[in-house]
Design an enzyme around this catalytic site. Structure first.
Site, PDB file in Angstrom:
ATOM      1  N   HIS A 143       0.831  -1.203   0.000  1.00 10.47           N
ATOM      2  CA  HIS A 143       0.000   0.000   0.000  1.00 10.47           C
ATOM      3  C   HIS A 143       0.869   1.258   0.000  1.00 10.47           C
ATOM      4  O   HIS A 143       1.587   1.516   0.977  1.00 10.47           O
ATOM      5  CB  HIS A 143      -0.890  -0.049   1.251  1.00 10.47           C
ATOM      6  N   GLU A 194       1.505  -0.502  -4.984  1.00  7.07           N
ATOM      7  CA  GLU A 194       0.439   0.437  -5.324  1.00  7.07           C
ATOM      8  C   GLU A 194       0.951   1.826  -5.679  1.00  7.07           C
ATOM      9  O   GLU A 194       1.874   2.333  -5.039  1.00  7.07           O
ATOM     10  CB  GLU A 194      -0.532   0.586  -4.140  1.00  7.07           C
ATOM     11  N   ASP A 233      -0.987   5.550  -6.245  1.00  7.24           N
ATOM     12  CA  ASP A 233      -2.145   6.436  -6.394  1.00  7.24           C
ATOM     13  C   ASP A 233      -1.734   7.520  -7.377  1.00  7.24           C
ATOM     14  O   ASP A 233      -0.607   8.022  -7.321  1.00  7.24           O
ATOM     15  CB  ASP A 233      -2.486   7.096  -5.053  1.00  7.24           C
ATOM     16  N   HIS A 248      -0.956  10.453  -3.111  1.00  9.67           N
ATOM     17  CA  HIS A 248      -2.243   9.985  -2.596  1.00  9.67           C
ATOM     18  C   HIS A 248      -3.309  11.070  -2.574  1.00  9.67           C
ATOM     19  O   HIS A 248      -4.457  10.833  -2.906  1.00  9.67           O
ATOM     20  CB  HIS A 248      -2.095   9.409  -1.189  1.00  9.67           C
ATOM     21  N   GLU A 305      -4.193   3.343  -8.746  1.00  8.70           N
ATOM     22  CA  GLU A 305      -5.499   3.955  -8.441  1.00  8.70           C
ATOM     23  C   GLU A 305      -5.648   5.303  -9.124  1.00  8.70           C
ATOM     24  O   GLU A 305      -4.779   6.162  -9.036  1.00  8.70           O
ATOM     25  CB  GLU A 305      -5.675   4.143  -6.921  1.00  8.70           C
TER      26      GLU A 305
HETATM   27 CA    CA Z   1      -4.934   3.946  -2.915  1.00 13.03          CA
END
Ligand code: CA
Length: 334
Positions: free
Chosen positions: A23, A50, A52, A65, A155
């Protein structure tokens, strides 16, 4: 869409090994979304790392993020006059070259205190906000030098916010992936978003063959877009999600919510993967221990993977619990 692979036919009880999704990189150990946090996650054995994505004013996909810069950078020192009237600094108000001038630190709250007190100190290291392209180069390079196949788990943040600023974030991200030959079936990339319309657009209009994950928020969070996350957790809602997505990314408490019970089991009935967020070894309450939390998520709820701030700890749990299961079965595996 990804076709969900069948479990090995040699055993009716075999389940696939859950994937470890780092994450924001190995964010339990190093400032989130920095290249060193991604490299460390890679070294710790994460299956996916991950990113973002938030866009700069000139439309560059940055790994960040928040749509704001205040909580993780020194923007107020470098560009003191560039806050909006609400006092916040928005990434979309800065060109990529300007964003590159900012130094990234461990996440802090409005008073400047670290959000996670036991994590990396707020110390100068010259860390910068990476672009998505840099993250791809890093992970591909480490895959080559380490002989591994870690993937990206990307994301799309706040699509309507970006649309109001004149940008199609889904298209921008796909273009970057395309340039790196990653917008192809079988590429080790997941795309995730809280907004159903954006995922439908990726599936129906942009026709990506990458697997899509519908993130499920709580309606009270005020996520970008017009989505009813309660409806999404009903059987009708899950059936609708399965039309355009390959899985769901629920908030961990939603797995154990009596109002919409057995979310994971019902999602599996609709052939949806379940990748909940977020496992944190330093924040496992109300469970007795982090181990107990992981037990609930992977064993009781049967999650197919999870976002974790501590990829090594989660990998260790999965290695112990799924010792004889091959990672990530793919369609057509013998
Ligand atoms: Ca995320």
């Amino acid at each position: 869409m990804l076709s969900i692979a069948a479990v090995a036919s040699t055993s009716v009880t075999a389940t696939s090994r859950p994937i470890v999704i780092a994450h924001r990189g190995a964010s339990g150990y190093l400032p989130e979304h920095t290249l060193i946090a991604m490299a460390f996650a890679h070294g710790l054995g994460a299956d996916y790392i991950e990113q973002d994505i938030v866009l700069s004013r000139d439309g560059v996909a940055m790994v960040l993020h928040d749509i704001h810069l205040d909580s993780t950078t020194n923007v107020s020192q470098i560009f003191p006059d560039r806050a909006r009237s609400d006092g916040r600094y928005y990434a979309i108000d800065f060109n990529a070259a300007e964003l590159k001038q900012l130094e990234v630190f461990e996440r802090a709250d409005a008073s400047g205190s670290s959000v996670f007190e036991r994590r990396f100190p707020k110390a100068p290291l010259g860390l910068r906000i990476p672009t998505l392209a840099e993250a791809i180069v890093l992970i591909k390079g480490l895959n080559k030098s380490r002989g591994t196949e870690a993937g990206l788990y990307i994301e799309l943040k706040s699509p309507s916010f970006h649309r109001q600023a004149g940008w199609d974030i889904a298209k921008v991200v796909l273009d970057v992936l395309e340039a790196h030959e990653l917008n192809t079936a079988g590429a080790p990339v997941f795309l995730q978003c809280f907004d159903a319309a954006t995922l439908r657009y990726l599936n129906d209009d942009l026709q990506t063959s990458l697997p899509l994950i519908q993130l499920i928020a709580d309606n009270s969070w005020g996520e970008d877009g017009d989505n009813d996350y309660e409806l999404m957790r009903s059987d009708d809602g899950l059936r609708a999600v399965a039309d355009y997505a390959d899985g769901i990314g629920p908030w961990i408490p939603q797995l154990f919510d009596d109002k919409y019970p057995k979310l994971s089991e019902r999602a599996h009935q609709h052939s949806l993967l379940v990748h909940p967020f977020t496992l944190r070894a330093d924040q496992f309450e109300p469970f007795d221990s982090f181990n107990a939390l992981q037990q609930r998520v992977f064993i009781e709820a049967g999650a197919d993977g999870a976002f974790t701030d501590f990829p090594d700890v989660t990998k260790h749990f999965i290695d112990r619990q799924f010792p004889n299961v091959t990672p990530e079965p793919t369609a057509g595996t013998e």
